[in-house]
Each structure stands twice: as C-alpha cells, then as structure tokens.
Design a protein around this motif. Structure first.
Motif, mmCIF file in Angstrom:
data_model
loop_
_atom_site.group_PDB
_atom_site.id
_atom_site.type_symbol
_atom_site.label_atom_id
_atom_site.label_comp_id
_atom_site.label_asym_id
_atom_site.label_seq_id
_atom_site.Cartn_x
_atom_site.Cartn_y
_atom_site.Cartn_z
ATOM 1 N N GLN A 9 11.838 4.817 13.256
ATOM 2 C CA GLN A 9 11.494 6.224 13.431
ATOM 3 C C GLN A 9 9.990 6.474 13.312
ATOM 4 O O GLN A 9 9.411 7.178 14.134
ATOM 5 C CB GLN A 9 12.243 7.075 12.416
ATOM 6 C CG GLN A 9 12.056 8.562 12.630
ATOM 7 C CD GLN A 9 12.916 9.391 11.689
ATOM 8 O OE1 GLN A 9 13.682 8.841 10.909
ATOM 9 N NE2 GLN A 9 12.777 10.676 11.746
ATOM 10 N N ILE A 10 9.342 5.917 12.307
ATOM 11 C CA ILE A 10 7.913 6.124 12.120
ATOM 12 C C ILE A 10 7.156 5.551 13.310
ATOM 13 O O ILE A 10 6.251 6.180 13.851
ATOM 14 C CB ILE A 10 7.437 5.491 10.796
ATOM 15 C CG1 ILE A 10 8.048 6.242 9.617
ATOM 16 C CG2 ILE A 10 5.924 5.461 10.708
ATOM 17 C CD1 ILE A 10 7.885 5.558 8.286
ATOM 18 N N ARG A 11 7.555 4.364 13.746
ATOM 19 C CA ARG A 11 6.891 3.722 14.883
ATOM 20 C C ARG A 11 7.048 4.553 16.150
ATOM 21 O O ARG A 11 6.094 4.730 16.908
ATOM 22 C CB ARG A 11 7.453 2.321 15.076
ATOM 23 C CG ARG A 11 7.125 1.400 13.897
ATOM 24 C CD ARG A 11 7.974 0.161 13.836
ATOM 25 N NE ARG A 11 7.986 -0.570 15.066
ATOM 26 C CZ ARG A 11 8.900 -1.506 15.355
ATOM 27 N NH1 ARG A 11 9.841 -1.794 14.488
ATOM 28 N NH2 ARG A 11 8.859 -2.136 16.499
ATOM 29 N N LEU A 49 1.514 -2.362 10.087
ATOM 30 C CA LEU A 49 2.190 -1.304 9.361
ATOM 31 C C LEU A 49 2.557 -1.889 8.000
ATOM 32 O O LEU A 49 3.086 -2.987 7.912
ATOM 33 C CB LEU A 49 3.461 -0.881 10.114
ATOM 34 C CG LEU A 49 4.338 0.185 9.482
ATOM 35 C CD1 LEU A 49 3.598 1.517 9.412
ATOM 36 C CD2 LEU A 49 5.628 0.349 10.274
ATOM 37 N N HIS A 50 2.251 -1.148 6.948
ATOM 38 C CA HIS A 50 2.439 -1.689 5.605
ATOM 39 C C HIS A 50 2.924 -0.595 4.664
ATOM 40 O O HIS A 50 2.337 0.489 4.609
ATOM 41 C CB HIS A 50 1.098 -2.249 5.104
ATOM 42 C CG HIS A 50 1.144 -2.775 3.716
ATOM 43 N ND1 HIS A 50 1.758 -3.969 3.395
ATOM 44 C CD2 HIS A 50 0.651 -2.283 2.550
ATOM 45 C CE1 HIS A 50 1.636 -4.182 2.091
ATOM 46 N NE2 HIS A 50 0.974 -3.174 1.559
ATOM 47 N N LEU A 51 3.987 -0.849 3.946
ATOM 48 C CA LEU A 51 4.458 0.065 2.906
ATOM 49 C C LEU A 51 3.699 -0.296 1.638
ATOM 50 O O LEU A 51 3.979 -1.304 0.997
ATOM 51 C CB LEU A 51 5.970 -0.074 2.696
ATOM 52 C CG LEU A 51 6.546 0.772 1.573
ATOM 53 C CD1 LEU A 51 6.380 2.259 1.879
ATOM 54 C CD2 LEU A 51 8.005 0.439 1.362
ATOM 55 N N VAL A 68 6.846 1.372 -7.072
ATOM 56 C CA VAL A 68 6.508 0.007 -6.681
ATOM 57 C C VAL A 68 5.298 0.046 -5.761
ATOM 58 O O VAL A 68 5.246 0.825 -4.808
ATOM 59 C CB VAL A 68 7.689 -0.661 -5.926
ATOM 60 C CG1 VAL A 68 7.332 -2.068 -5.511
ATOM 61 C CG2 VAL A 68 8.939 -0.645 -6.780
ATOM 62 N N SER A 69 4.305 -0.773 -6.060
ATOM 63 C CA SER A 69 3.114 -0.878 -5.219
ATOM 64 C C SER A 69 2.984 -2.293 -4.699
ATOM 65 O O SER A 69 3.326 -3.255 -5.388
ATOM 66 C CB SER A 69 1.853 -0.541 -6.024
ATOM 67 O OG SER A 69 1.872 0.792 -6.433
ATOM 68 N N CYS A 70 2.489 -2.399 -3.505
ATOM 69 C CA CYS A 70 2.255 -3.705 -2.895
ATOM 70 C C CYS A 70 0.865 -3.691 -2.276
ATOM 71 O O CYS A 70 0.585 -2.852 -1.408
ATOM 72 C CB CYS A 70 3.308 -3.976 -1.824
ATOM 73 S SG CYS A 70 3.106 -5.569 -1.020
ATOM 74 N N PRO A 71 -0.021 -4.564 -2.722
ATOM 75 C CA PRO A 71 -1.375 -4.570 -2.173
ATOM 76 C C PRO A 71 -1.353 -4.796 -0.662
ATOM 77 O O PRO A 71 -0.454 -5.431 -0.118
ATOM 78 C CB PRO A 71 -2.053 -5.750 -2.864
ATOM 79 C CG PRO A 71 -1.188 -6.104 -4.008
ATOM 80 C CD PRO A 71 0.192 -5.637 -3.682
ATOM 81 N N GLY A 99 -2.959 5.704 -5.629
ATOM 82 C CA GLY A 99 -2.508 4.532 -6.373
ATOM 83 C C GLY A 99 -2.163 3.355 -5.477
ATOM 84 O O GLY A 99 -1.363 2.499 -5.840
ATOM 85 N N ILE A 100 -2.792 3.306 -4.303
ATOM 86 C CA ILE A 100 -2.525 2.218 -3.353
ATOM 87 C C ILE A 100 -3.520 1.096 -3.607
ATOM 88 O O ILE A 100 -4.729 1.303 -3.633
ATOM 89 C CB ILE A 100 -2.603 2.733 -1.907
ATOM 90 C CG1 ILE A 100 -1.476 3.752 -1.693
ATOM 91 C CG2 ILE A 100 -2.520 1.594 -0.907
ATOM 92 C CD1 ILE A 100 -1.526 4.493 -0.399
ATOM 93 N N LEU A 101 -2.986 -0.090 -3.809
ATOM 94 C CA LEU A 101 -3.802 -1.250 -4.152
ATOM 95 C C LEU A 101 -4.354 -1.916 -2.899
ATOM 96 O O LEU A 101 -3.640 -2.136 -1.938
ATOM 97 C CB LEU A 101 -2.947 -2.272 -4.906
ATOM 98 C CG LEU A 101 -2.216 -1.776 -6.147
ATOM 99 C CD1 LEU A 101 -1.262 -2.852 -6.645
ATOM 100 C CD2 LEU A 101 -3.197 -1.376 -7.219
#
Length: 138
Positions: A9-11, A49-51, A68-71, A99-101
């Motif tokens: 959907q986002i894409r 694209l990155h969550l 949950v954060s993912c660099p 808060g995005i690494l």
C-alpha cells in the motif's frame, strides 16, 4: 506518516503521487531504477524503503506496549551521504526528534522470534493468521 497499511500500500500510494521508491521494480520508475543500477551500483533487489521505528501503544495483548528501532542500513545511509547529503543533513533534526537511529549504538542480534502462546491464540481467534500460519501484514 502512515499509521497502518497493507502489503504494497505505501509503495503504491507513493508511486501514485509521483514519488516512487527507488529500487521498487513493481511500483517504481523503471527508467530511474535502471539508471541507478547502471551508474550508481544500486543492487538489483534493493528497495530503498526502511522501517526505522515501530511503536505499538499499550493494549490488552501487549500491556507494556512496544517500541522497536532499527538503524538505517549501511548501504542506504551511504547512498544518502554520497548522492543526497543535503537531504540527509536537513532530515537529521527530525530523525533525532523521532528517535530514528542512523548508526547502531550497540551490537544488534537478529534472531528467531516466537509468538507467545497467548498472543498466538488471540491472532488465531481474530483470524490474523493466514492458512499457512503466517501473520497477515496490516
């Protein structure tokens, strides 16, 4: 900022407003993707694209909530540094605020995740799993 979305959907929405995701061979811009692959070494199966962060507020199933954060992956960060340094520089304050690494501040281990039995029962009851037992992406 998407609050939820189904697979693709986002894409599809980004492509629909003339902002296709770089490397997206299904909903992207093939001429741009080809140029990036030929001149800037974009890997063939790389979608930019990155969550970066997912937050789930406390609820009945997850009383303490989840954050949950993912660099940002090294290859994507390097693409920004080389090809769009002004975009990266302008985004840094907002990324920090959210808060995005950008760089991992510690080692991360990728491992298996087992759905707790009580959560699995809720998912089955609410028909959140497909027939093959995999979770539906919402």
């Amino acid at each position: 900022r998407p609050m939820q979305g189904r697979w693709h959907q986002i894409r599809r929405h980004l492509n629909g407003v003339s902002h296709p995701i770089l490397g997206d061979t299904t909903h992207g811009h093939s001429k741009t993707n080809r140029a990036w692959k030929e001149t800037r070494n974009l890997p063939g199966e790389r979608i930019c694209l990155h969550l970066a962060r997912m937050q789930i507020p406390p609820n009945d199933e997850i009383p303490e909530g989840l954050d949950v954060s993912c660099p940002l992956m090294d290859d994507m960060l390097e693409m920004l540094r080389v090809y769009a340094p002004d975009v990266l520089e302008n985004a840094l304050p907002k990324l920090k605020e959210e808060g995005i690494l950008l760089d991992a501040d510690r080692e991360y281990e990728v491992g298996q995740y087992t759905i707790p039995e009580e959560l699995l029962e809720v998912q089955l009851k609410n028909q959140m799993l497909n027939d093959d037992g995999k979770a539906e992406i919402l």
